[in-house]
Scaffold this motif. Structure first.
Motif, mmCIF file in Angstrom:
data_model
loop_
_atom_site.group_PDB
_atom_site.id
_atom_site.type_symbol
_atom_site.label_atom_id
_atom_site.label_comp_id
_atom_site.label_asym_id
_atom_site.label_seq_id
_atom_site.Cartn_x
_atom_site.Cartn_y
_atom_site.Cartn_z
ATOM 1 N N GLN A 537 -87.271 -38.618 -36.180
ATOM 2 C CA GLN A 537 -87.858 -37.393 -36.725
ATOM 3 C C GLN A 537 -88.827 -36.746 -35.741
ATOM 4 O OE1 GLN A 537 -88.892 -37.220 -40.975
ATOM 5 N NE2 GLN A 537 -90.986 -36.741 -40.342
ATOM 6 N N LEU A 538 -89.648 -37.561 -35.074
ATOM 7 C CA LEU A 538 -90.583 -37.010 -34.103
ATOM 8 C C LEU A 538 -89.860 -36.447 -32.892
ATOM 9 C CD1 LEU A 538 -93.310 -39.792 -34.292
ATOM 10 C CD2 LEU A 538 -93.580 -37.412 -35.007
ATOM 11 N N ALA A 539 -88.711 -37.058 -32.543
ATOM 12 C CA ALA A 539 -87.951 -36.569 -31.396
ATOM 13 C C ALA A 539 -87.312 -35.220 -31.656
ATOM 14 C CB ALA A 539 -86.876 -37.592 -31.021
ATOM 15 N N THR A 540 -86.853 -35.009 -32.889
ATOM 16 C CA THR A 540 -86.125 -33.779 -33.201
ATOM 17 C C THR A 540 -86.986 -32.724 -33.874
ATOM 18 O OG1 THR A 540 -85.434 -34.621 -35.365
ATOM 19 C CG2 THR A 540 -84.004 -35.106 -33.483
ATOM 20 N N GLY A 541 -88.032 -33.161 -34.566
ATOM 21 C CA GLY A 541 -88.832 -32.228 -35.344
ATOM 22 C C GLY A 541 -88.226 -31.899 -36.690
ATOM 23 N N ASP A 542 -87.143 -32.588 -37.057
ATOM 24 C CA ASP A 542 -86.438 -32.318 -38.310
ATOM 25 C C ASP A 542 -86.492 -33.546 -39.221
ATOM 26 O OD1 ASP A 542 -85.454 -29.683 -37.572
ATOM 27 O OD2 ASP A 542 -84.148 -30.740 -36.161
ATOM 28 N N PRO A 543 -86.381 -33.345 -40.549
ATOM 29 C CA PRO A 543 -86.498 -34.468 -41.484
ATOM 30 C C PRO A 543 -85.383 -35.500 -41.308
ATOM 31 C CG PRO A 543 -86.777 -32.367 -42.618
ATOM 32 C CD PRO A 543 -86.273 -32.049 -41.251
ATOM 33 N N VAL A 544 -85.777 -36.768 -41.326
ATOM 34 C CA VAL A 544 -84.845 -37.884 -41.275
ATOM 35 C C VAL A 544 -85.174 -38.801 -42.450
ATOM 36 C CG1 VAL A 544 -84.053 -39.899 -39.975
ATOM 37 C CG2 VAL A 544 -84.586 -37.751 -38.778
ATOM 38 N N MET A 545 -84.162 -39.119 -43.246
ATOM 39 C CA MET A 545 -84.376 -39.975 -44.415
ATOM 40 C C MET A 545 -84.537 -41.430 -43.995
ATOM 41 S SD MET A 545 -81.860 -40.739 -47.661
ATOM 42 C CE MET A 545 -82.005 -39.104 -48.389
ATOM 43 N N ALA A 546 -85.618 -42.069 -44.487
ATOM 44 C CA ALA A 546 -85.845 -43.497 -44.235
ATOM 45 C C ALA A 546 -85.304 -44.282 -45.417
ATOM 46 C CB ALA A 546 -87.315 -43.765 -44.038
ATOM 47 N N ILE A 547 -84.116 -44.833 -45.283
ATOM 48 C CA ILE A 547 -83.513 -45.602 -46.369
ATOM 49 C C ILE A 547 -84.258 -46.937 -46.504
ATOM 50 C CG2 ILE A 547 -81.400 -46.702 -47.186
ATOM 51 C CD1 ILE A 547 -79.847 -44.689 -45.469
ATOM 52 N N ASP A 555 -85.788 -49.857 -52.945
ATOM 53 C CA ASP A 555 -84.544 -49.340 -53.522
ATOM 54 C C ASP A 555 -84.584 -47.818 -53.598
ATOM 55 O OD1 ASP A 555 -83.227 -51.765 -53.878
ATOM 56 O OD2 ASP A 555 -84.280 -52.158 -55.751
ATOM 57 N N SER A 556 -84.709 -47.206 -52.448
ATOM 58 C CA SER A 556 -84.756 -45.745 -52.361
ATOM 59 C C SER A 556 -84.078 -45.296 -51.077
ATOM 60 C CB SER A 556 -86.199 -45.259 -52.383
ATOM 61 O OG SER A 556 -86.263 -43.881 -52.114
ATOM 62 N N PRO A 557 -83.032 -44.481 -51.200
ATOM 63 C CA PRO A 557 -82.393 -44.109 -52.461
ATOM 64 C C PRO A 557 -81.430 -45.216 -52.906
ATOM 65 C CG PRO A 557 -81.245 -43.073 -50.650
ATOM 66 C CD PRO A 557 -82.406 -43.820 -50.042
ATOM 67 N N THR A 558 -81.003 -45.146 -54.150
ATOM 68 C CA THR A 558 -79.943 -46.051 -54.595
ATOM 69 C C THR A 558 -78.630 -45.579 -53.982
ATOM 70 O OG1 THR A 558 -79.431 -44.731 -56.555
ATOM 71 C CG2 THR A 558 -81.142 -46.442 -56.764
ATOM 72 N N LEU A 559 -77.619 -46.424 -54.056
ATOM 73 C CA LEU A 559 -76.311 -46.032 -53.528
ATOM 74 C C LEU A 559 -75.804 -44.785 -54.230
ATOM 75 C CD1 LEU A 559 -73.811 -46.456 -51.800
ATOM 76 C CD2 LEU A 559 -72.979 -48.087 -53.529
ATOM 77 N N GLY A 587 -78.125 -52.700 -42.252
ATOM 78 C CA GLY A 587 -78.387 -52.110 -43.548
ATOM 79 C C GLY A 587 -79.644 -52.549 -44.231
ATOM 80 N N GLY A 588 -80.505 -53.377 -43.602
ATOM 81 C CA GLY A 588 -81.726 -53.798 -44.265
ATOM 82 C C GLY A 588 -81.416 -54.660 -45.475
ATOM 83 N N GLN A 589 -82.025 -54.335 -46.631
ATOM 84 C CA GLN A 589 -81.880 -55.155 -47.829
ATOM 85 C C GLN A 589 -81.536 -54.269 -49.018
ATOM 86 O OE1 GLN A 589 -85.715 -57.235 -48.116
ATOM 87 N NE2 GLN A 589 -85.959 -56.789 -45.940
ATOM 88 N N GLY A 590 -81.093 -54.880 -50.119
ATOM 89 C CA GLY A 590 -80.877 -54.157 -51.368
ATOM 90 C C GLY A 590 -79.956 -52.976 -51.230
ATOM 91 N N SER A 591 -80.424 -51.832 -51.753
ATOM 92 C CA SER A 591 -79.593 -50.631 -51.717
ATOM 93 C C SER A 591 -79.315 -50.180 -50.293
ATOM 94 C CB SER A 591 -80.279 -49.505 -52.502
ATOM 95 O OG SER A 591 -81.516 -49.150 -51.920
ATOM 96 N N ALA A 592 -80.211 -50.466 -49.353
ATOM 97 C CA ALA A 592 -79.966 -50.086 -47.959
ATOM 98 C C ALA A 592 -78.720 -50.782 -47.424
ATOM 99 C CB ALA A 592 -81.178 -50.433 -47.103
ATOM 100 N N ALA A 593 -78.549 -52.062 -47.774
ATOM 101 C CA ALA A 593 -77.352 -52.782 -47.337
ATOM 102 C C ALA A 593 -76.098 -52.220 -48.000
ATOM 103 C CB ALA A 593 -77.505 -54.267 -47.670
ATOM 104 N N GLN A 594 -76.203 -51.844 -49.261
ATOM 105 C CA GLN A 594 -75.058 -51.253 -49.966
ATOM 106 C C GLN A 594 -74.665 -49.918 -49.341
ATOM 107 O OE1 GLN A 594 -76.331 -50.942 -54.022
ATOM 108 N NE2 GLN A 594 -76.481 -53.160 -54.328
#
Length: 618
Positions: A537-547, A555-559, A587-594
Motif C-alpha cells: 500500500q505504501l509503495a503504490t499509494g492505493d488501498p490493499v486489503m490485509a486478509i 476472520d476478516s474477511p470470511t471466504l 494463506g495464514g490461518q482460518g479464513s485467510a487459508a480458505q
C-alpha cells in the motif's frame, strides 16, 4: 539537619503560580530553552533515515489521510476492510499531518519528535513545581531527553509516543491538583488526559492510575470526603474522554464499518480486554516477548540498555525521599510528587517485569518520565543535605550504584565504545569519593564533583541515544543502542514474514501492475497479513486489503465476504506469499487459508517481480 527533617517549612496552598521559596535565577529560562532546542535537534536529526519506520502504522496513517472514515476508525486501508489492532488516537495525529504535508517520512515522524520535546518540557515543569528549584528540574528533563528508548520512540510512528506525552501531561495535572488551588479542575483534566491516552494504547494507559489516585487520596488538600468526590469526578472525565469513541464504534453497525483488527468477535471492547488487555498479563496470546518475566527483567540484556541506566537511582530517590519527608505535613509537595511519580514507576515496572504475554522492549518508554522525575526530585531533596552524613551517603550510594549498572550494561555490548565503560568506572569512583566527603569540601569542589557524577550517570544512555539516532530504525520491534549479542538485529520485524513491498517492488513491474486502473477498484490487491499489505500500500499509494489482520489470524474477511467482493469487482489482484508470523504458509490461518485455497483453485497464477499474482478480474 536530621535524617527525617522536612524538606522545607510547611506552607499553605500557594496562590496561582506564586510559590513561596521558589528560586528564579536568571539562567533558568535560557537553560530550559537550550534543553528543549537540544532535545528537538536530537529527535529530529536525520529523521528521514527511518523511512516509514513501522509500515503497519504508516499505512494506516496514509489511509486516514485519504479517507475520513478510515481516519476515524483507524483502518489499515482507505477501503476500510480492517483496522489496526490499537485504538487510533496516534493515527489521528499522523493522518492529519499527512493530509497537510503529503506522505513522507517527515510528515509521519515529526509529530512524534515534537511529542518528545513536549514530554521533556512537562517533566521539567512538574519537577520544578515539586522542588521549587530549576536545577533539579532541568536535570530531570535532561534524563528524560537522553533515555535511549525515548530517543527511539519519539522518532517512530508507534502509539507509544502519544501515550507517553499524555500520561506525562496527566501527571503534571495531578501535581497541580495536589497544590490545592483549583484542585478539582486540574484533577478532572488529569482524568481526561488518561482517558484520551486509552485511545492511544488502551489499557496500558491505566497503569498510572493507582499512583495518581493514592497520591491524591493521601496527600491532597481538603477533607477526605472532598478528595473522594474529586477522584470520582476525575474518573468520570476519564470514562467520557476514553469511552466516547468506544461507544460510537460499538454502536455503529458492523456491516458498514471496518472489522476491528486483533479482536475475535469484531468488538473493540474484546480487543481492549483480550488481546490488548488480560492476555498481555497472562500470556494466553502467543507472540514475541522481550526478556524473561521476573523481578530482574528490566535489567536483563534485552531491556537494560533501553531504560535501566538510572532506574536504581530513581528507586533510591523514592525510598529516601519518603523517609526524609516522613515528619513533613501531610500535604507536603515533595512527598506529593514522590507519590505521583513513584506510584507510576512501581506499578508500571512491576507489571512490565512480571507480565507473561506479548511484551516488546520499546514498551519501557512508559517508565522514562517517572524515572526522570524521581531522579530530579531526589537530587533536589538530597543535594541541600550534602553537608550531612545522610545526604552525602545517599548521593554517593546513588552514584556508585548507577556507575555499576552503567558498567554492566556497557559490558553487554563490548564492541560498542569499549573504552567508555572504563571511563565510567573511573569517573564514577572519583565522584563517589568526592560526594562522600562533600561536607568537608568547598563549594567549588562540590559543584565539580556533582557535575562529574551527572556526566558519569548520563554517559552510557547518551552514547546509546546517539547510536540510535545515527542508525536507521524501522520494523516492528525497534530498540535503542547497539545490538545485543544473541538477540538479533535491532529494529527488525518478525522472522519469516513476507518481504516489504516498498523495499522490493517500489520501482519494479509489480508496482506498475497494481497501479494500473487503480481508481476502478476499492482495493488494488489483497494479501495475507497487515505487514505485507502495508508495504504494498505504501509503495503504490492505493488501498490493499490485509486478509486476516496483523498476523493473518483474524476472520476478516470470511471466504463468503471475499467471494462477494470479487464478484462485485472490488478487488483487482490477490498477492500470495503473505502471512506475517503465520508459519510460512501463503494463506495464514482460518479464513485467510480458505481464501488462499479458493483463489488458487479458481484463478491462474503468474509471477511479477518475484511475487505470485492472481488477477481476480480475469
Amino acid at each position: 539537619m536530621s535524617l527525617s527533617a522536612p524538606v522545607r517549612p510547611p506552607t499553605a496552598a500557594p496562590a496561582a503560580d506564586d510559590r513561596p521559596g521558589e528560586e528564579r535565577p536568571a539562567w533558568a529560562r535560557p537553560a530550559l530553552v537550550a534543553l528543549l532546542l537540544g532535545t528537538a535537534a536530537l529527535y529530529l536529526w536525520g529523521l528521514s533515515a527511518n523511512g516509514y519506520a513501522n509500515e503497519f502504522y504508516a499505512a494506516a496513517a496514509q489511509a486516514g489521510s485519504q479517507s475520513w472514515k478510515a481516519w476515524f476508525f483507524g483502518s489499515l486501508d482507505a477501503g476500510n476492510a480492517i483496522t489496526v489492532d490499537k485504538t487510533p488516537a496516534s493515527l489521528w495525529v499522523m493522518g492529519l499531518s499527512i493530509r497537510l504535508f503529503g506522505l513522507s517520512s517527515w510528515a509521519l515522524l515529526v509529530p512524534q519528535a515534537l511529542m518528545g520535546v513536549g514530554t521533556v518540557a512537562l517533566v521539567v515543569a512538574a519537577v520544578r513545581r515539586t522542588v521549587r528549584r530549576p536545577g533539579p528540574a532541568l536535570l530531570a528533563g535532561l534524563v528524560m531527553a537522553l533515555t535511549p528508548v525515548a530517543v527511539v520512540m519519539f522518532r517512530f510512528d508507534n502509539p507509544d509516543a502519544l501515550l507517553t506525552l499524555l500520561l506525562t501531561a496527566a501527571a503534571y495535572a495531578v501535581v497541580r491538583a495536589l497544590e490545592g488551588r483549583r484542585a478539582l479542575r486540574w484533577l478532572v483534566l488529569a482524568g481526561a488526559l488518561v482517558g484520551f491516552a486509552f485511545l492511544a494504547k488502551m489499557l496500558q494507559a491505566f497503569l498510572v492510575l493507582p499512583g495518581f489516585a493514592v497520591a491524591y487520596l493521601l496527600v491532597a488538600h481538603g477533607r477526605i470526603g472532598r478528595r473522594l468526590l474529586h477522584l470520582l469526578a476525575a474518573g468520570a472525565a476519564m470514562v467520557v474522554a476514553g469511552g466516547w469513541w468506544v461507544a460510537i464504534v460499538q454502536l455503529w453497525p458492523a456491516s458498514s464499518r471496518p472489522y476491528i483488527g486483533g479482536s475475535t468477535n469484531n468488538s473493540v471492547l474484546e480487543l481492549a480486554l483480550g488481546y490488548n488487555g488480560l492476555s498481555r498479563l497472562t500470556g494466553s496470546e502467543n507472540g514475541p516477548q522481550s526478556g524473561t518475566p521476573g523481578l530482574w527483567r528490566l535489567f536483563g540484556s534485552e531491556l537494560g540498555g533501553q531504560i535501566a541506566w538510572l532506574l536504581p537511582a530513581a528507586l533510591i530517590a523514592l525510598v529516601a525521599g519518603l523517609v526524609l519527608t516522613a515528619r513533613a505535613p501531610r500535604t507536603d509537595p515533595v512527598r506529593a510528587g514522590l507519590a505521583v511519580w513513584g506510584g507510576w514507576l512501581v506499578v508500571t515496572a512491576l507489571t512490565f517485569s512480571l507480565m507473561a504475554g506479548i511484551f516488546h522492549a520499546y514498551y519501557t518508554v512508559a517508565l522514562a518520565p517517572a524515572v526522570a522525575a524521581l531522579v530530579g526530585i531526589g537530587v533536589g531533596l538530597v543535594w541541600p543535605r550534602r553537608d550531612t552524613l545522610s545526604g552525602s551517603v545517599l548521593l554517593a550510594s546513588a552514584t556508585l550504584l548507577t556507575t555499576a549498572v552503567s558498567f554492566a550494561l556497557l559490558s553487554s555490548t563490548p564492541a560498542f565504545l569499549p573504552a567508555l565503560r572504563w571511563v565510567v568506572v573511573v569517573g564514577g569512583l572519583v565522584a563517589t569519593v568526592g560526594l562522600t566527603v562533600a561536607g568537608a569540601a568547598g563549594p567549588a569542589v562540590q559543584r565539580a564533583t556533582a557535575a562529574l557524577a551527572i556526566v558519569v550517570a548520563l554517559a552510557g544512555p547518551a552514547a546509546y541515544s546517539v547510536e540510535s539516532v545515527t542508525t536507521a530504525q524501522n520494523g516492528s520491534m525497534p530498540t535503542a543502542g547497539p545490538a545485543v549479542a544473541g538477540f538479533g538485529a535491532r529494529g527488525g520485524g518478525f522472522a519469516g514474514g513476507a518481504p516489504s513491498a516498498a523495499g522490493t517492488t517500489s520501482t519494479g513491474d509489480l508496482e506498475a501492475l497494481l497501479e494500473e486502473n487503480a481508481a476502478d477498484y476499492t482495493w488494488v490487491a489483497a494479501t495475507t497479513g497487515s505487514q505485507s499489505a502495508a508495504g504494498y500500500q505504501l509503495a503504490t499509494g492505493d488501498p490493499v486489503m490485509a486478509i486476516g489482520g496483523f498476523n493473518g489470524g483474524d476472520d476478516s474477511p470470511t471466504l463468503a465476504q471475499f467471494q462477494r467482493y470479487v464478484a462485485e469487482g472490488r478487488i483487482h489482484y490477490y498477492l500470495a506469499g503473505g502471512g506475517m508470523g503465520g508459519g510460512g504458509r501463503d494463506g495464514g490461518q482460518g479464513s485467510a487459508a480458505q481464501i488462499a485455497e479458493w483463489v488458487a483453485a479458481h484463478y491462474t497464477a503468474s509471477t511479477v517481480g518475484g511475487v505470485t499474482v492472481y488477477d481476480l478480474t480475469s
